[in-house]
Enzyme design. Structure first.
Site, short mmCIF file in Angstrom:
data_model
loop_
_atom_site.label_atom_id
_atom_site.label_comp_id
_atom_site.label_asym_id
_atom_site.label_seq_id
_atom_site.Cartn_x
_atom_site.Cartn_y
_atom_site.Cartn_z
N THR A 151 42.78 39.66 45.71
CA THR A 151 41.70 39.94 44.75
C THR A 151 41.54 38.79 43.77
OG1 THR A 151 43.28 41.14 43.39
CG2 THR A 151 41.96 42.44 44.92
N SER A 194 46.79 36.48 34.04
CA SER A 194 45.68 37.29 34.51
C SER A 194 45.00 36.54 35.64
CB SER A 194 44.71 37.51 33.36
OG SER A 194 43.41 37.65 33.86
N LYS A 195 44.45 37.32 36.57
CA LYS A 195 43.73 36.69 37.69
C LYS A 195 42.54 35.89 37.18
CE LYS A 195 45.49 38.98 41.55
NZ LYS A 195 45.67 40.19 42.26
N ARG A 196 42.10 36.22 35.96
CA ARG A 196 40.93 35.51 35.41
C ARG A 196 41.30 34.15 34.83
NH1 ARG A 196 40.51 40.73 34.67
NH2 ARG A 196 41.83 40.66 32.83
N ASP A 197 42.62 33.94 34.61
CA ASP A 197 43.04 32.71 33.95
C ASP A 197 43.20 31.60 34.99
OD1 ASP A 197 44.09 30.77 32.41
OD2 ASP A 197 45.77 31.92 31.65
#
Ligand code: GLU
Length: 262
Positions: free
Chosen positions: A11, A234-237
């Protein structure tokens, strides 16, 4: 023979935390397996799966074929869920997140309020949108006291630690705990290494193994690799993804050295 696994969800791109988890599993295992936890088909993407293989290989890791994909395991999950259901341990739950929060007074778990059991014991047809939950107290009464091994030490199972966990949803053949227990047994994993944030989950996973007569792997939870602010990556970082570090010219050896320093 010690069999370990790394079980990322496709993901997002792998970051330093994943790299550490993969290295720990690889080093602890005489055999090392890979499992793609892509059961959430709404969030999993083929592009991220391809990146997992590429990034792990770049780090210098090798794993046994075949790779197991949870998206291909629906039949096994359904069969297992059916067994628990036949034992009278599964009930449909129609509560929304809001309902659960509003119920208040529920005992607090490791990740917020535990499910207060609103739908337990209520006879309702399985129509519309629902989750299927484990009646954990009834399950515990069936198995009697249990334990698991964490870093070689015996831990007494607290079967109610996470409450009546979700086992599946109408649109999802298995939720995390069910899938992980079925697949660790199917793959012959003997030692589960993973981040210490999943230690609480081990209690209900051991309960499920006992109910299903599955062999119990040993566990070795490891520290989490945190960012400069002490938070989980975080996967967003994007700045700490392995792809970004590679693009900046950081070598796999430098990453390994960074992760292996105490
Ligand atoms: N797929 C899980 C994760 O990404 C790991 C599950 C496990 O190791 O039990 O955190």
């Amino acid at each position: 023979m010690i069999v370990t696994r790394f079980a990322p969800s496709p993901t997002g791109f792998l970051h330093l935390g994943h790299a550490y988890a993969a290295l720990v599993a690889r080093e602890a295992g005489e055999r090392f397996l890979l499992r793609i936890e892509d059961i959430d088909t709404g969030r999993a993407r083929g592009e991220f799966e391809a990146a997992i293989f590429e990034d792990l290989a770049w780090l210098g890791l090798d794993w046994e074929a075949p790779v197991l994909r949870q998206s291909e395991r629906s039949a096994a999950y359904a069969e297992t869920l059916g067994r628990l259901d036949a034992m009278g341990l599964v009930y449909p739950c129609f509560c929304t997140r809001k309902d659960i929060a509003a119920a208040g007074g529920a005992p607090h778990g490791d990740e917020g309020p535990l499910y207060p059991g609103t739908c337990r014991g209520v006879q309702r047809a399985r129509t519309g949108s629902y989750a299927l939950r484990l009646d954990a107290a009834k399950a515990a009464a069936m198995t009697g006291p249990l334990e698991f091994f964490e870093h070689g030490r015996t831990v007494a199972v607290d079967p109610l630690r996470l409450g009546d966990v979700v086992l599946a949803r109408k649109e999802m053949p298995a939720a995390y705990h069910l899938a992980v227990v079925v697949d660790d047994a199917f793959q012959g994993v003997t030692l589960v290494t993973r981040g210490e944030d999943l230690l609480p989950a081990t209690h209900v996973q051991r309960l499920l193994q006992a109910l299903l007569d599955l062999p119990a792997p040993a566990y070795a939870h490891h520290k989490l690799i945190l960012d400069a602010q002490g938070r989980k990556f975080s996967k967003r970082d994007a700045s700490v993804t392995l792809r970004e570090l590679r693009a900046k010219g950081v070598s796999p050896a430098a990453i390994r050295a960074q992760l292996e320093s105490p």
